[in-house]
Every structure is written in C-alpha cells, then in structure tokens.
Scaffold this motif. Structure first.
Motif, mmCIF file in Angstrom:
data_model
loop_
_atom_site.group_PDB
_atom_site.id
_atom_site.type_symbol
_atom_site.label_atom_id
_atom_site.label_comp_id
_atom_site.label_asym_id
_atom_site.label_seq_id
_atom_site.Cartn_x
_atom_site.Cartn_y
_atom_site.Cartn_z
ATOM 1 N N UNK A 1 71.119 64.934 26.114
ATOM 2 C CA UNK A 1 71.894 63.868 26.749
ATOM 3 C C UNK A 1 71.720 63.887 28.256
ATOM 4 N N UNK A 2 72.639 63.206 28.925
ATOM 5 C CA UNK A 2 72.464 62.963 30.354
ATOM 6 C C UNK A 2 73.806 62.798 31.035
ATOM 7 N N UNK A 3 73.911 63.228 32.270
ATOM 8 C CA UNK A 3 75.096 62.986 33.097
ATOM 9 C C UNK A 3 74.651 62.153 34.291
ATOM 10 N N UNK A 4 75.367 61.087 34.586
ATOM 11 C CA UNK A 4 74.987 60.236 35.714
ATOM 12 C C UNK A 4 74.199 59.031 35.251
ATOM 13 N N UNK A 5 73.421 58.479 36.182
ATOM 14 C CA UNK A 5 72.633 57.291 35.887
ATOM 15 C C UNK A 5 71.697 57.572 34.713
#
Length: 195
Positions: A24-28
């Motif tokens: 997954x990803x945090x931020x844009x």
C-alpha cells in the motif's frame, strides 16, 4: 504472445509464486505525472513495495511513502520499518552542506566569531561549533516544516484548474523544490559519510 505481455505475465507469476502482496501507500497515491493542467494529464502509480505475510509480521509498523524529486516527474518510494534505533555514540560536529543554501549562514558564523574575540582560538572554535549546532538544528527543522507546508499546499490545489489555485500550486511547488534541494544535499552528505 507479445514480448511486453510475456514480461508482465512472467512478473505476475513470480509475484504470485512468492506470495507477495502490495504494502500500500501513504500520501499521494500517484508516483508519476505528465502534461499537468492539460486535457492529456496523466497520473499513474508506477512504484510498489511488495512483501510476504511473514515479512509483514516481522515489521508490522512498516509504511511506504512517496519521495518527491526536485529533478523528475517521477516520485520514488521510501519504506520505513517503524523500528526505533538507539544510538549511544556521541555525535561529532560536521558542517552541513545544506547550510550553504541558507541566506544567513555568513552572518551566523561572523556573529559567533566576533562574540568570541579575545579568547584562545580553541575556545572561539568551540563557541562557534556550539552556536552552529543549535542554529543548524533550527534550520533543519525549518526546512522540514517548509517541505511539509509546501506539500500540504500542493495537495490542496493539485487537482484544481482555478487560476488562483494554479498560482498557489506553482508557488508551493517552487518552495517545495527549494526544500527538496536542501534535503537532497543533506542526504548526499550522509551517503558520503556512511558509504
């Protein structure tokens, strides 16, 4: 089967065979863009961090963040494990190269040096080092704050076509690029020291 499809399918088979999943990803969520504010504007998420469940169980606080680049339209990714590292060694003084981008560096050194006049040279240097450590700590916090503030403003106006918002976005982008340049200088210096 086309060559590109063969490569993609081979990669997907390897991912499935290893039982990898996307962290997954945090931020844009996008790591690449092209043709901003045109009808051909494209946003894509090209980079991904993959792991197994066993790895995730060993590093449950791991997070993935985008890393903006001052010289590219492609953002890299940064994986933090969320693990605290304790360091007991005393930190030696070194002049930070990113300080040269600060407009008041010359004044900071001159003021401290003038203040120590009349003392032995070793004391003057010691006094200058102590002042620069505190001054540099404040500057580092300021450039981190500038980076955070510029990122927030860019996020706020990123998808707007309002002329005022475009101007605000461009101002924030310029401030962001300046802060990124300082950050790049900071990390390059560390890479040389530990490389």
């Amino acid at each position: 089967m086309k060559y590109l499809e063969w490569r993609i399918n081979g990669f997907l088979e390897a991912v499935n065979f290893c039982r990898f999943f996307d962290l997954g990803y945090n931020g844009n969520r996008f790591t690449w863009e092209r043709c901003r504010n045109t009808q051909n504007w494209v946003l894509e998420r090209l980079n991904r961090a993959l792991a197994t469940r066993d790895w995730q169980n060993n590093f449950p606080n791991a997070k993935v963040f985008p890393v903006e680049s001052a010289s590219s339209d492609h953002a890299g990714i940064f994986l933090t494990l969320g693990v605290n590292v304790i360091c007991y060694a005393a930190k030696p003084f070194w002049f930070e190269n990113f300080w040269m981008k600060e407009i008041d560096i010359k004044q900071a050194v001159q003021t401290t040096w003038e203040h120590g006049k009349g003392q032995p040279i070793a004391e003057m240097i010691k006094s200058c080092v102590a002042y620069l450590l505190e001054w540099g700590k404040n500057k580092k916090q300021q450039f981190k704050a500038k980076l955070k503030q510029a990122k927030a403003q860019m996020t706020r106006y990123r998808n707007s076509s309002n002329p005022y918002h475009l101007q605000s976005f461009n101002s924030a982008k310029e401030a962001h690029l300046q802060a990124l340049e300082q950050q790049n200088i900071y990390w390059k210096q560390r890479a040389k020291q530990h490389g």
